[in-house]
Each structure stands twice: as structure tokens, then as C-alpha cells.
Design a protein around this motif. Structure first.
Motif, PDB file in Angstrom:
ATOM      1  N   ALA A 231       0.733  -1.242  -0.096  1.00 55.03           N
ATOM      2  CA  ALA A 231      -0.027   0.040   0.129  1.00 55.03           C
ATOM      3  C   ALA A 231       0.963   1.347   0.082  1.00 55.03           C
ATOM      4  O   ALA A 231       0.774   2.259  -0.656  1.00 55.03           O
ATOM      5  N   ALA A 232       2.095   1.274   0.963  1.00 59.12           N
ATOM      6  CA  ALA A 232       2.808   2.355   0.812  1.00 59.12           C
ATOM      7  C   ALA A 232       3.506   2.666  -0.591  1.00 59.12           C
ATOM      8  O   ALA A 232       3.612   3.877  -1.019  1.00 59.12           O
ATOM      9  N   VAL A 233       3.810   1.530  -1.348  1.00 59.63           N
ATOM     10  CA  VAL A 233       4.485   1.702  -2.633  1.00 59.63           C
ATOM     11  C   VAL A 233       3.545   2.513  -3.488  1.00 59.63           C
ATOM     12  O   VAL A 233       3.826   3.238  -4.391  1.00 59.63           O
ATOM     13  N   ILE A 234       2.192   1.994  -3.360  1.00 62.30           N
ATOM     14  CA  ILE A 234       1.292   2.592  -4.138  1.00 62.30           C
ATOM     15  C   ILE A 234       1.037   3.957  -4.099  1.00 62.30           C
ATOM     16  O   ILE A 234       0.873   4.680  -5.038  1.00 62.30           O
ATOM     17  N   ARG A 235       0.873   4.255  -2.771  1.00 63.99           N
ATOM     18  CA  ARG A 235       0.505   5.625  -2.511  1.00 63.99           C
ATOM     19  C   ARG A 235       2.013   6.601  -3.057  1.00 63.99           C
ATOM     20  O   ARG A 235       1.855   7.669  -3.442  1.00 63.99           O
ATOM     21  N   ALA A 236       3.107   6.078  -2.853  1.00 58.48           N
ATOM     22  CA  ALA A 236       4.449   6.461  -3.232  1.00 58.48           C
ATOM     23  C   ALA A 236       4.273   7.064  -4.812  1.00 58.48           C
ATOM     24  O   ALA A 236       4.652   8.026  -5.130  1.00 58.48           O
ATOM     25  N   ALA A 237       3.923   5.907  -5.635  1.00 56.99           N
ATOM     26  CA  ALA A 237       3.933   6.031  -6.978  1.00 56.99           C
ATOM     27  C   ALA A 237       2.855   6.867  -7.495  1.00 56.99           C
ATOM     28  O   ALA A 237       3.179   7.470  -8.440  1.00 56.99           O
ATOM     29  N   VAL A 238       1.812   6.971  -6.802  1.00 59.32           N
ATOM     30  CA  VAL A 238       0.735   7.923  -7.303  1.00 59.32           C
ATOM     31  C   VAL A 238       1.298   9.303  -7.325  1.00 59.32           C
ATOM     32  O   VAL A 238       1.057  10.306  -8.080  1.00 59.32           O
ATOM     33  N   ASP A 239       2.295   9.647  -6.299  1.00 57.42           N
ATOM     34  CA  ASP A 239       2.731  11.023  -6.025  1.00 57.42           C
ATOM     35  C   ASP A 239       3.967  11.427  -6.725  1.00 57.42           C
ATOM     36  O   ASP A 239       4.178  12.501  -6.984  1.00 57.42           O
ATOM     37  N   ARG A 240       4.646  10.183  -7.157  1.00 54.27           N
ATOM     38  CA  ARG A 240       5.955  10.547  -7.643  1.00 54.27           C
ATOM     39  C   ARG A 240       6.222  10.108  -9.160  1.00 54.27           C
ATOM     40  O   ARG A 240       5.828   8.611  -9.371  1.00 54.27           O
ATOM     41  N   PRO A 241       6.090  10.845 -10.414  1.00 50.93           N
ATOM     42  CA  PRO A 241       6.080  10.355 -11.728  1.00 50.93           C
ATOM     43  C   PRO A 241       7.433   9.444 -12.127  1.00 50.93           C
ATOM     44  O   PRO A 241       7.282   8.697 -12.796  1.00 50.93           O
ATOM     45  N   ASP A 242       8.465   9.644 -11.245  1.00 51.67           N
ATOM     46  CA  ASP A 242       9.680   8.891 -11.670  1.00 51.67           C
ATOM     47  C   ASP A 242       9.462   7.543 -11.075  1.00 51.67           C
ATOM     48  O   ASP A 242      10.162   6.644 -11.871  1.00 51.67           O
ATOM     49  N   ILE A 243       8.514   7.257 -10.495  1.00 49.48           N
ATOM     50  CA  ILE A 243       8.304   5.649 -10.002  1.00 49.48           C
ATOM     51  C   ILE A 243       6.936   5.078 -10.402  1.00 49.48           C
ATOM     52  O   ILE A 243       6.347   4.174  -9.829  1.00 49.48           O
ATOM     53  N   ALA A 244       6.311   5.922 -11.381  1.00 49.33           N
ATOM     54  CA  ALA A 244       4.821   5.494 -11.787  1.00 49.33           C
ATOM     55  C   ALA A 244       4.858   4.259 -12.522  1.00 49.33           C
ATOM     56  O   ALA A 244       3.872   3.725 -12.370  1.00 49.33           O
ATOM     57  N   ALA A 245       5.889   3.887 -12.837  1.00 51.58           N
ATOM     58  CA  ALA A 245       5.879   2.405 -13.603  1.00 51.58           C
ATOM     59  C   ALA A 245       5.673   1.289 -12.638  1.00 51.58           C
ATOM     60  O   ALA A 245       5.189   0.212 -13.284  1.00 51.58           O
ATOM     61  N   LEU A 246       5.790   1.582 -11.364  1.00 57.92           N
ATOM     62  CA  LEU A 246       5.350   0.538 -10.436  1.00 57.92           C
ATOM     63  C   LEU A 246       3.947   0.306 -10.209  1.00 57.92           C
ATOM     64  O   LEU A 246       3.446  -0.683  -9.751  1.00 57.92           O
ATOM     65  N   LEU A 247       3.230   1.144 -11.044  1.00 53.43           N
ATOM     66  CA  LEU A 247       1.611   1.122 -10.936  1.00 53.43           C
ATOM     67  C   LEU A 247       1.144   0.455 -12.039  1.00 53.43           C
ATOM     68  O   LEU A 247       0.795   0.951 -12.902  1.00 53.43           O
ATOM     69  N   LEU A 248       1.620  -0.729 -12.325  1.00 53.26           N
ATOM     70  CA  LEU A 248       1.086  -1.624 -13.537  1.00 53.26           C
ATOM     71  C   LEU A 248      -0.438  -2.116 -13.347  1.00 53.26           C
ATOM     72  O   LEU A 248      -0.517  -2.733 -12.440  1.00 53.26           O
ATOM     73  N   VAL A 249      -1.025  -1.359 -14.454  1.00 47.48           N
ATOM     74  CA  VAL A 249      -2.551  -2.101 -14.197  1.00 47.48           C
ATOM     75  C   VAL A 249      -2.663  -3.487 -15.134  1.00 47.48           C
ATOM     76  O   VAL A 249      -2.239  -3.673 -15.978  1.00 47.48           O
TER      77      VAL A 249
END
Length: 283
Positions: A231-249
Motif C-alpha cells: 500500500a505504501a508503494v502504491i501511495r508513493a507511486a501515485v505522487d511520484r512520476p519517476d516511479i509511476a511504472a510501479l503502478l502496472l494495471v
């Protein structure tokens, strides 16, 4: 006695199959020229669609009959070699684990030796600094003592002059001059010793210690990530474009959800839409 093992498959393309292959290309060229202007045209296209599907089904059956023995030969070959390859891979991994363990042991010993060497270098530096400080203090004390004696001699000369004792004044003047000269010499010598000690004192440092090498073997360090709080990873990826790749749909999961909910799908960032898929029945 070891026997020879063979994995073979014979592939024969008959003239009939070759005709089917050629006809397939002809059908593609034919349908590319179609235009539907009426329902009769649509029926004609649908009839050809059924013909195409029948031809595809028949040709795929031929393909499977040809590919099946090839797949079986491949599967048998894989099964034949796999145990030996697995054993070799396990042996390789075991050797690597042993070598990495030994390398880590050597590196730990190197680090400990380096730590002891640095401790000894620090001890020697501190000893050197203490000796230099002691020498400086001794030289400064000698200089102070020389100045004190010179001042006492000068004071004795001044008293003799005040008392009108010319002989004592002359003797005191001689002593004062001698003590002054001695004081100058002592101070200059002390300053020279201090400056020399500060200039020539070596900086004691521990030399780097290298671990023994294993000829032909090396290791490298790689960094990997371990998820400890999804959950923490997802919240961080939402706010940080540099790690948005971690949000794979997961699109397959999204399509299953749309298929179940249809227009009622209500998930932020997802939209349900209809897509028509053509189907036809063969005889």
C-alpha cells in the motif's frame, strides 16, 4: 554398452496440402476486393466467410498432424537432457554458493585486518602527536625559563645602578647580556624544533589491505527491491512520476471486471465500453 538414442520426426507436405496453402493466399486476395452494397452482397461475403473458416479449420488440422510428432520429438529430447542439465545447474549453483561463502569469509577477514591496521595507525598517530606536544611544551618551558633568567639579570642590573654600586652593576650587566643572549638562543632553538617537528612528522595511515583472489572467479553486487508494504508503494507511486511504472494495471483483470459489471463499472481511472466481436457458424 551405451546405446544410441535418436529423436526423429518426418514431415511430409503432400500436393493436396500445398494446394490448400496456395488457395489460402487466393482467398485473401479475393476478399480484399469485396464491397458490400446490398444484403445479397453481405450474404455472399458471409458464405465466403464460412468457406474461409472451414479451410482454416482443415488446414490447422493438417498443421497439428505435422507439428505433433515434432513437438513430441522436442518434448522427448527435452526430457532426455533435462535431468543432466538440472544436475549440472544444481552443481554450478552449489559451487557458486561455496565460493561466495569463502569470498565473504576472506572479505570479512580483510575488513577485520583493515580495522586493526587503522586502529594501530590511529594509536601511532596519537602517540606521535603526544610526543610532539610534549616536545613543544618542553621547548616552550625552556624558552620561558630563559626569558625569566634574563629578566632577573636585568632586574639585578637595575638595582645595582639604583644603589650606585658600579661594580655590581657592571657584573649584573654582563650577566644580563649573557642571559639575554642565552634566552634568544634557547627561544630560537625551541621555535626551530617545534617548526621542524611539525614539518617532518609523517602522517601515519593504514595501507589498504586486499583480500586474496580466487583465480577465474569474481562476484558483483546488485541491488534489488523487496516489497515490505504494498500500500505504501502504491501511495508513493501515485505522487511520484519517476516511479509511476510501479503502478502496472492488470488489463485482463480490468476486462473481467468490465464484463461482470458492464455499464455499472465505477472505478476511478477505468471506463467501461462496448466492443463488437464478429462470430459465424460453420456447417
Amino acid at each position: 554398452m551405451n546405446q544410441q538414442t535418436e529423436f526423429a520426426a518426418v514431415v511430409r507436405i503432400t500436393p493436396d496440402v500445398q494446394d490448400q496453402l496456395a488457395a489460402s493466399s487466393g482467398l485473401l486476395a479475393k476478399v480484399k476486393g469485396y464491397l458490400i452494397r446490398s444484403n445479397d452482397d453481405a450474404q455472399a461475403v458471409n458464405a465466403d466467410l464460412l468457406t474461409i473458416k472451414t479451410a482454416a479449420r482443415n488446414l490447422d488440422g493438417v498443421r497439428k498432424s505435422i507439428v505433433k510428432p515434432l513437438d513430441e520429438a522436442r518434448t522427448n529430447a527435452q526430457a532426455f537432457f533435462l535431468p543432466a542439465l538440472d544436475a549440472l545447474k544444481a552443481a554450478e549453483d552449489h559451487c557458486k554458493r561455496l565460493l561466495l561463502g569463502w569470498q565473504e569469509k576472506l572479505d570479512a577477514e580483510r575488513r577485520e585486518a583493515q580495522r586493526k591496521a587503522e586502529e594501530e595507525a590511529l594509536r601511532l598517530r596519537q602517540k606521535q602527536e603526544a610526543e610532539a606536544a610534549a616536545a613543544r611544551a618542553k621547548a616552550e618551558e625552556q624558552a620561558r625559563e630563559a626569558r625569566r633568567k634574563a629578566e632577573e639579570a636585568e632586574a639585578a642590573r637595575q638595582r645595582a645602578i639604583a644603589e650606585g654600586n658600579a661594580k655590581a652593576a657592571a657584573e649584573a650587566a654582563a650577566r644580563a647580556a649573557k642571559e639575554q643572549e642565552r634566552a634568544v638562543n634557547v627561544i630560537e632553538a625551541a621555535e626551530a624544533k617545534i617548526a621542524h617537528a611539525e614539518q617532518v612528522a609523517p602522517v601515519i595511515m593504514a595501507a589498504p589491505i586486499a583480500a586474496p583472489e580466487i583465480r577465474g572467479f569474481s562476484s558483483r553486487t546488485v541491488w534489488r527491491a523487496r516489497v515490505t508494504d504494498k500500500a505504501a508503494v502504491i501511495r508513493a507511486a501515485v505522487d511520484r512520476p519517476d516511479i509511476a511504472a510501479l503502478l502496472l494495471v492488470d488489463e485482463k483483470a480490468a476486462n473481467r471486471l468490465a464484463g461482470a459489471l458492464k455499464a455499472a463499472l465505477a472505478v476511478p481511472g477505468l471506463e467501461a465500453y462496448e466492443e463488437k466481436l464478429a462470430t459465424s457458424r460453420t456447417a
